[in-house]
Design an enzyme around this catalytic site. Structure first.
Site, PDB file in Angstrom:
ATOM      1  CE1 TYR A 148      46.213  44.683  36.538  1.00 10.31           C
ATOM      2  CE2 TYR A 148      47.011  46.263  34.914  1.00 10.31           C
ATOM      3  CZ  TYR A 148      46.204  45.959  35.994  1.00 10.31           C
ATOM      4  OH  TYR A 148      45.391  46.927  36.533  1.00 10.31           O
ATOM      5  CD1 TRP A 204      38.923  41.680  30.421  1.00  7.80           C
ATOM      6  CD2 TRP A 204      37.132  42.684  29.539  1.00  7.80           C
ATOM      7  NE1 TRP A 204      38.665  42.818  31.158  1.00  7.80           N
ATOM      8  CE2 TRP A 204      37.578  43.440  30.641  1.00  7.80           C
ATOM      9  CE3 TRP A 204      36.012  43.109  28.829  1.00  7.80           C
ATOM     10  CZ2 TRP A 204      36.941  44.628  31.048  1.00  7.80           C
ATOM     11  CZ3 TRP A 204      35.384  44.280  29.240  1.00  7.80           C
ATOM     12  CH2 TRP A 204      35.847  45.036  30.318  1.00  7.80           C
ATOM     13  CG  ASP A 205      43.349  42.329  29.562  1.00  2.55           C
ATOM     14  OD1 ASP A 205      44.005  43.377  29.660  1.00  2.55           O
ATOM     15  OD2 ASP A 205      42.487  41.997  30.400  1.00  2.55           O
ATOM     16  CE1 TYR A 254      46.851  41.160  39.428  1.00  3.45           C
ATOM     17  CE2 TYR A 254      46.538  38.961  40.339  1.00  3.45           C
ATOM     18  CZ  TYR A 254      46.017  40.132  39.821  1.00  3.45           C
ATOM     19  OH  TYR A 254      44.653  40.267  39.702  1.00  3.45           O
ATOM     20  N   GLY A 275      34.832  42.924  34.874  1.00  2.65           N
ATOM     21  CA  GLY A 275      35.859  43.713  34.185  1.00  2.65           C
ATOM     22  C   GLY A 275      35.951  45.127  34.720  1.00  2.65           C
ATOM     23  CG  ASP A 323      38.691  44.967  38.265  1.00  2.00           C
ATOM     24  OD1 ASP A 323      38.019  44.627  37.289  1.00  2.00           O
ATOM     25  OD2 ASP A 323      39.859  44.600  38.434  1.00  2.00           O
ATOM     26  NE  ARG A 336      45.857  49.428  40.813  1.00  2.91           N
ATOM     27  CZ  ARG A 336      45.657  48.795  39.656  1.00  2.91           C
ATOM     28  NH1 ARG A 336      45.508  49.478  38.548  1.00  2.91           N
ATOM     29  NH2 ARG A 336      45.596  47.474  39.618  1.00  2.91           N
ATOM     30  CE1 TYR A 392      42.427  49.167  37.342  1.00  3.26           C
ATOM     31  CE2 TYR A 392      40.884  48.082  38.818  1.00  3.26           C
ATOM     32  CZ  TYR A 392      41.874  48.013  37.873  1.00  3.26           C
ATOM     33  OH  TYR A 392      42.320  46.781  37.474  1.00  3.26           O
ATOM     34  CD1 TRP A 393      37.940  49.056  36.327  1.00  2.00           C
ATOM     35  CD2 TRP A 393      36.626  49.822  34.698  1.00  2.00           C
ATOM     36  NE1 TRP A 393      38.347  48.464  35.154  1.00  2.00           N
ATOM     37  CE2 TRP A 393      37.550  48.921  34.133  1.00  2.00           C
ATOM     38  CE3 TRP A 393      35.693  50.444  33.851  1.00  2.00           C
ATOM     39  CZ2 TRP A 393      37.575  48.611  32.787  1.00  2.00           C
ATOM     40  CZ3 TRP A 393      35.717  50.130  32.502  1.00  2.00           C
ATOM     41  CH2 TRP A 393      36.648  49.233  31.981  1.00  2.00           C
ATOM     42  CD  GLU A 399      45.169  49.273  34.075  1.00  3.14           C
ATOM     43  OE1 GLU A 399      44.407  48.386  34.489  1.00  3.14           O
ATOM     44  OE2 GLU A 399      46.172  49.655  34.713  1.00  3.14           O
TER      45      GLU A 399
END
Length: 436
Positions: A30, A36-37, A82, A168, A170, A202, A358-359, A402
Site C-alpha cells: 500500500y 481512514w488509515d 499497486y 473499508g 473490502d 486476498r 482478508y475481511w 494487517e
C-alpha cells in the site's frame, strides 16, 4: 514486553511516514495515503509526535474536492506496486475533483471528526491543537455536508456507499449476494497484491472484475452522485460507515462548542444526528439476529448477516441500553468462544466464514479499537478489556500485521499474521490502547 512493543510501534509509524507529510499503511503493498488509515494513524502519532499527527490530517484534507468529498486513496507519488492506480480511476472526470492531487473517485468511512476530537483530548498543548482544529474543522464539516446532501437519496439520514471499497471491509461475505446479481466482463489486468501476499489471503480475480466494473460505471457518468445512485449495481447503507459518520458528527458538535460560535453548524449537525440515529435503529437493527445489519438499497432488501461492523454502532452511541445488551450477547455467543480471539470480522458460525481471507473472517485491530471504546461507553468493561487483551496477545505473538487469524489453535503452527507487515494502523491503535 509493552515497552518493546511501544518502541516497535513508534518505529513502524516513523518509517512509514513519507517526506510528503503522510503515512503509507505499509511498504510495498500500500504505497499511497488512505483516508481512514490516516485518521487512525494520526491518533497514534498524537501520543508522541503531534506535529506528524497534524501533518497527516492536513495532507489528507488538502486533497479534498470542491464539493466536500474526500477520496479514499490519494496518489501522492507514482508506484508500480499497486493496482488499480490513478490511470484506471480517472477521478479527474468529476468537474469538482481536486486537480492538484490524483485520487480515486470513491471514499472511506468518515473518521476525521472523531480523530480531531481525540487529538485534542490527547494533546498536552491544548491551545496549539485547538488552533489546528479551528483551521481544519470546516473541511470535515464540508465532508459531512457532502454525505448528507449527495449520498442520501431518500432523505433518511443514512448515507450510501456505491463500492465495497468504500465500506473499508473490502471483500466481506456481506457482498456475495450482490455479486450474484451482477455479471461483469472479465477484465485483463495485472494484480500487484498477490505477488506480494499469499493469494489465499486476498480477494479473487473474479471478485476484482466486479470491483472494476462498478468503477467503470461511475467513470462513464463522470462520478456524478445522482447518476451513481440511479445506476450503480452496488448501493448499500452500511452500519459501520454510518456509525463513523454519527460518531464524527458528535465529535464536531463537541468541538464547535469548545471553539465557540458556529451555532448554525451545531444546529445542522444536531439535525443530521437526530435523523441518522432514528433511521439507524428503525432500519438497520435486526431484532431477530440481535445485531445491526447492512441494507441493499439497490435491491431494496436487508443483508441479514452478522459481522464485526454489526457491533460498530456501540462506538457511536447508537443503540439503546437494551439493544446494547442484545448486541453484546450476540457477539459473545457467536464470536466470543474460548477458542477464539475477539473479534472476527465475520460470523464464525456461518459457512461463509474464512479465518484467513482478508475481511471474510480475520481480526482487524481498527474494528477491535472501536469495539473497545464502544463497550466501555456502555459499561461492559470486562468484555472491553478482553477485546484489548486479545488484540495485544495477537500483536505480541506475531507482530504488527494487517489482519489476524481469530482461531487460537492456528497459532500452534502459524508464526505470522496476514496481509501487510509493519502495518501502520495496527501500530498506531496499539499506542492509543496502551495509553488507556
Amino acid at each position: 514486553m509493552a515497552t518493546d512493543l511501544t518502541k516497535e510501534a513508534q518505529q513502524i509509524l516513523n518509517e512509514n511516514f513519507q517526506a510528503g507529510g503522510y503515512t503509507i499503511p505499509c511498504k510495498g503493498l500500500y504505497p499511497f495515503q488512505w483516508k481512514w488509515d490516516s485518521g487512525f494513524i494520526a491518533l497514534g502519532f498524537a501520543h508522541y509526535d503531534m506535529e506528524k499527527a497534524k501533518a497527516e490530517m492536513k495532507t489528507l484534507l488538502d486533497a479534498q474536492w470542491d464539493n466536500g468529498f474526500i477520496p479514499h486513496i490519494v496518489f501522492h507519488q507514482k508506484s508500480d506496486t499497486y493496482f488499480p492506480g490513478p490511470d484506471f480511476h480517472q477521478a479527474e472526470l468529476h468537474p469538482l475533483s481536486n486537480k492538484d492531487y490524483p485520487s480515486t473517485g470513491m471514499t472511506q468511512p468518515p473518521v476525521l471528526g472523531f480523530t480531531l476530537e481525540k487529538m485534542y483530548q490527547i494533546a498536552q498543548n491544548k491551545e496549539d491543537v485547538l488552533q489546528f482544529i479551528i483551521e481544519n474543522i470546516g473541511k470535515v464539516y464540508d465532508n459531512h455536508n457532502y454525505f448528507y446532501s449527495k449520498r442520501d437519496p431518500q432523505n433518511e439520514g443514512l448515507v450510501y456507499i456505491y463500492h465495497n471499497w468504500e465500506s473499508g471491509t473490502d471483500n466481506s461475505p456481506l457482498w456475495d449476494d450482490i455479486w450474484a446479481t451482477m455479471d461483469p466482463p472479465t477484465y485483463t489486468f495485472e494484480r500487484k497484491d498477490t505477488k506480494l501476499i499469499d493469494p489465499s489471503e486476498r480477494p479473487s480475480n473474479r471478485e476484482y472484475d466486479h470491483y472494476l466494473y462498478i468503477i467503470d460505471i461511475a467513470k462513464e457518468h463522470n462520478y456524478d452522485d445522482q447518476k451513481i445512485a440511479e445506476l450503480s449495481p452496488f448501493l448499500v447503507q452500511d452500519p459501520l460507515f454510518n456509525a463513523m459518520l454519527i460518531k464524527s458528527n458528535q465529535a464536531m458538535i463537541d468541538l464547535y462548542k469548545i471553539i465557540g460560535g458556529n451555532e448554525d453548524k451545531i444546529a445542522q449537525l444536531e439535525k443530521w444526528q437526530a435523523k441518522s440515529k432514528a433511521s439507524f435503529n428503525s432500519k438497520l437493527y435486526d431484532e431477530e439476529l440481535g445485531a445491526y445489519i447492512h441494507y441493499d438499497l439497490r435491491n431494496e432488501k436487508p443483508i441479514r448477516f452478522v459481522s464485526s461492523s454489526s457491533f460498530s454502532p456501540l462506538f457511536a452511541g447508537v443503540p439503546t441500553i437494551k439493544q446494547a445488551a442484545t448486541l453484546v450477547n450476540t457477539m459473545m455467543t457467536k464470536f466470543g468462544g474460548d477458542d477464539m480471539y475477539l473479534c472476527a470480522s465475520f460470523d464464525p458460525t456461518n459457512e461463509r466464514f474464512n479465518p484467513k481471507k482478508y475481511w471474510r473472517g480475520p481480526v482487524w485491530i481498527n474494528l477491535n479499537w472501536m469495539l473497545y471504546y464502544g463497550l466501555k461507553d456502555y459499561g461492559y468493561d470486562e468484555i472491553a478489556d478482553r477485546v484489548k487483551s486479545d488484540s495485544f496477545e495477537l500483536l505480541e505473538k506475531v507482530g504488527f500485521y494487517e489482519y489476524f487469524n481469530p482461531v487460537k489453535a492456528a497459532y500452534d503452527t502459524e508464526t505470522k499474521g496476514y496481509g501487510g507487515g509493519n502495518f501502520s494502523w495496527s501500530a498506531a491503535l496499539y499506542l492509543d490502547l496502551m495509553n488507556q
